[in-house]
Scaffold this active site. Structure first.
Site, PDB file in Angstrom:
ATOM      1  N   GLN A 267       0.781  -1.141   0.008  1.00  0.00           N
ATOM      2  CA  GLN A 267       0.049  -0.207  -0.025  1.00  0.00           C
ATOM      3  C   GLN A 267       0.920   1.313  -0.037  1.00  0.00           C
ATOM      4  O   GLN A 267       2.028   1.170   0.405  1.00  0.00           O
ATOM      5  CB  GLN A 267      -0.936  -0.062   1.151  1.00  0.00           C
ATOM      6  CG  GLN A 267      -0.168  -0.091   2.537  1.00  0.00           C
ATOM      7  CD  GLN A 267      -1.032  -0.077   3.617  1.00  0.00           C
ATOM      8  OE1 GLN A 267      -1.091   0.899   4.468  1.00  0.00           O
ATOM      9  NE2 GLN A 267      -1.943  -1.022   3.895  1.00  0.00           N
TER      10      GLN A 267
ATOM     11  N   ARG B  25      -4.147   0.515  -2.351  1.00  0.00           N
ATOM     12  CA  ARG B  25      -3.557  -0.905  -2.166  1.00  0.00           C
ATOM     13  C   ARG B  25      -3.088  -1.521  -3.493  1.00  0.00           C
ATOM     14  O   ARG B  25      -3.952  -1.123  -4.730  1.00  0.00           O
ATOM     15  CB  ARG B  25      -4.558  -1.926  -1.572  1.00  0.00           C
ATOM     16  CG  ARG B  25      -4.852  -1.545  -0.156  1.00  0.00           C
ATOM     17  CD  ARG B  25      -5.986  -2.559   0.428  1.00  0.00           C
ATOM     18  NE  ARG B  25      -6.014  -2.045   1.716  1.00  0.00           N
ATOM     19  CZ  ARG B  25      -7.252  -1.643   1.888  1.00  0.00           C
ATOM     20  NH1 ARG B  25      -8.035  -0.879   0.926  1.00  0.00           N
ATOM     21  NH2 ARG B  25      -7.352  -0.813   3.268  1.00  0.00           N
TER      22      ARG B  25
ATOM     23  N   HIS C 144       0.106   5.822   0.754  1.00  0.00           N
ATOM     24  CA  HIS C 144      -0.862   6.921   1.133  1.00  0.00           C
ATOM     25  C   HIS C 144      -0.649   8.045   0.262  1.00  0.00           C
ATOM     26  O   HIS C 144       0.366   8.360   0.131  1.00  0.00           O
ATOM     27  CB  HIS C 144      -0.895   7.079   2.584  1.00  0.00           C
ATOM     28  CG  HIS C 144      -0.592   5.665   3.416  1.00  0.00           C
ATOM     29  ND1 HIS C 144      -1.920   5.004   3.521  1.00  0.00           N
ATOM     30  CD2 HIS C 144       0.174   5.001   4.005  1.00  0.00           C
ATOM     31  CE1 HIS C 144      -1.705   3.910   4.229  1.00  0.00           C
ATOM     32  NE2 HIS C 144      -0.423   3.965   4.517  1.00  0.00           N
TER      33      HIS C 144
ATOM     34  N   HIS D 252       4.647   0.577   0.821  1.00  0.00           N
ATOM     35  CA  HIS D 252       5.178  -0.399   1.849  1.00  0.00           C
ATOM     36  C   HIS D 252       4.158  -1.583   2.265  1.00  0.00           C
ATOM     37  O   HIS D 252       3.050  -1.595   1.653  1.00  0.00           O
ATOM     38  CB  HIS D 252       5.458   0.452   3.203  1.00  0.00           C
ATOM     39  CG  HIS D 252       3.991   1.393   3.570  1.00  0.00           C
ATOM     40  ND1 HIS D 252       3.843   2.549   2.872  1.00  0.00           N
ATOM     41  CD2 HIS D 252       2.952   0.957   4.483  1.00  0.00           C
ATOM     42  CE1 HIS D 252       2.538   2.787   3.404  1.00  0.00           C
ATOM     43  NE2 HIS D 252       2.195   2.119   4.420  1.00  0.00           N
TER      44      HIS D 252
ATOM     45  N   GLU E 273       2.580   8.239   8.262  1.00  0.00           N
ATOM     46  CA  GLU E 273       2.612   7.263   9.789  1.00  0.00           C
ATOM     47  C   GLU E 273       4.049   6.965   9.987  1.00  0.00           C
ATOM     48  O   GLU E 273       4.973   6.918   9.188  1.00  0.00           O
ATOM     49  CB  GLU E 273       1.801   6.106   9.219  1.00  0.00           C
ATOM     50  CG  GLU E 273       2.206   5.138   8.137  1.00  0.00           C
ATOM     51  CD  GLU E 273       1.287   4.077   7.668  1.00  0.00           C
ATOM     52  OE1 GLU E 273       0.042   4.238   7.815  1.00  0.00           O
ATOM     53  OE2 GLU E 273       1.721   3.024   7.096  1.00  0.00           O
TER      54      GLU E 273
HETATM   55 ZN   LIG Z   1       0.363   2.244   5.555  1.00  0.00          ZN
END
Ligand SMILES: [Zn+2]
Length: 410
Positions: A97, A284, A99, A265, A134
């Site tokens: 995935q 994804r 972001h 990642h 994140e």
């Molecule tokens: Zn992630």
């Protein structure tokens, strides 16, 4: 200050032991426990325990944003908690995935609204209009794939697998060992027609097995073993090929990894504390039964190769606190290490909202006239308006993670 009950999320890749053991609950659990959400995300807010009973943290924040979040957070991020803290336990690999950036998230959210795709729809990519930087910090040994490897090294890896059928693909980056070459190869692999993929995969996996049986201490053992493990969980998934392009990272307990927008990642295995901007925007590319949107993933991916730096926490002088420095304005994560024969107490003043999560031992918290005993696996909400907080270890060693709004370090 209130005790905070996290929202437990069950996904197939979760663990039936890790989170429950940390919380001192019976194992194995009936369902795999993947994530404990400690935050005020509308999809699954945590609950504060008050004298009057339990209450959603989301409701509490919405009902008195300035008292709970503080002026600075409200001015910057609006009347919502800007971060989401999670406890995460991966027994099996999570999806491949990335972001979106802040601009991509705003644009994608508006676009899917215009298309009339319901927020709860399984094909919806953008659940909100926020980016999702994140930061993950390992509690156990934690394995992940993160960011594209230097393509020159990837050519060496593909050569090491020594399968003639791979050569045309390796040629795409050998002839152009840069972000354009990586984009070409990744795009080719992730969109291979099924018959081509079905013919290629078994040959690649045979090559991986041969590599492992031939060179047990070869330089790509971890990478190639990971590809084989992924193919067992997700047979025939093009994400297995894509995984060969990524850095394989192992974090030791206490080490962190920061993932910026566009970084491809996949978390593989282990237990971690994770903090992110309060968003659920995930694109994804495979290794999942969930919705995969390859064209949208390709729009947001950053194809520059990176050496993902493992993040070591920096000790804040004269305290028991260690900071994981990251550029995200929405959050700041620190670790507090207390011990009865060293620093047994830590004090701080809140200027904004805090969530404390105890990950080892036990502590006693005092805040004004209130006090709380907190065990491993439990969390506490501290509002912006709360007075000074003191944390004292009540076990030989105690460890907490402290989440707050990102701030310029004074
Ligand atoms: Zn992630």
């Amino acid at each position: 200050m209130h005790r905070l009950e996290g929202a437990l999320r069950s996904y197939a890749w979760g663990s039936r032991t890790a989170i429950a053991e940390l919380r001192g609950l019976p194992v194995p659990t009936a369902h795999p426990e993947a994530e404990l959400w400690l935050g005020a995300h509308p999809a699954d807010p945590a609950r504060v325990v008050t004298d009057e009973g339990e209450r959603s943290l989301l409701d509490l924040v919405r009902s008195e944003p300035e008292r709970q979040l503080g002026r600075r957070s409200v001015d910057t991020f609006g009347e919502r908690l800007p971060f989401l803290l999670k406890l995460l336990a991966a027994e099996e690999p999570l999806s491949l995935q990335a972001h979106p950036s802040a601009d991509q998230a705003r644009e994608g959210f508006a676009r899917e609204n215009e298309l009339g795709i319901a927020l709860g729809s399984s094909i919806r990519n953008y659940k909100d209009d926020s980016h999702k930087p994140e930061l993950v910090v390992a509690l156990s040994r934690f394995d992940a794939l993160a960011g594209f490897r230097d393509p020159k090294r990837t050519v060496e890896l593909l050569d090491a697998i020594a399968v003639p059928e791979l050569q045309p693909y390796a040629g795409l980056i050998a002839g152009q060992p840069d972000s354009d070459g990586l984009r070409a190869l990744f795009t080719t692999w992730i969109t291979l027609p099924q018959p081509v993929l079905s013919a290629l995969m078994p040959r690649v996996l045979d090559g991986c097995v041969d590599y492992l049986s031939g060179s047990k201490d070869g330089e790509f053992v971890a990478e190639i073993r990971t590809a084989l493990e992924l193919s067992e969980v997700y047979p025939g998934d093009a994400g297995v090929l894509a995984a060969l392009l990524l850095n394989r990272v192992t974090l030791e307990p206490g080490q962190g990894l920061y993932l910026a927008a566009g970084n491809l990642h996949a978390y593989l295995h282990g237990m971690a504390v994770e903090i992110m901007a309060n968003s659920d925007n995930v694109l994804r590319g495979g290794l999942t039964p969930k919705h995969v949107d390859v064209p949208e993933l390709l729009r947001v991916l950053d194809f520059d190769s990176v050496d993902i730096p493992v993040l070591e926490a920096e000790e804040l002088p004269g305290s028991a606190e260690f900071m994981y420095v990251s550029p995200a304005p929405e959050f700041c994560l620190t670790r507090i290490d207390l011990s009865s024969n060293g620093r047994a107490e830590h004090r701080f003043r809140t200027e904004g909202p805090h969530i404390l999560l105890c990950t080892a031992g036990s502590v006693h918290l005092r805040c004004g006239s209130q006090s709380l005993d907190v065990e491993q696996g439990s969390a506490v909400w501290i509002a912006a308006e709360d007075p000074e907080v003191s944390v004292t270890a009540t076990s030989e060693r105690a460890q907490l993670f402290s989440a707050r709004v990102g701030a310029p370090i004074a």
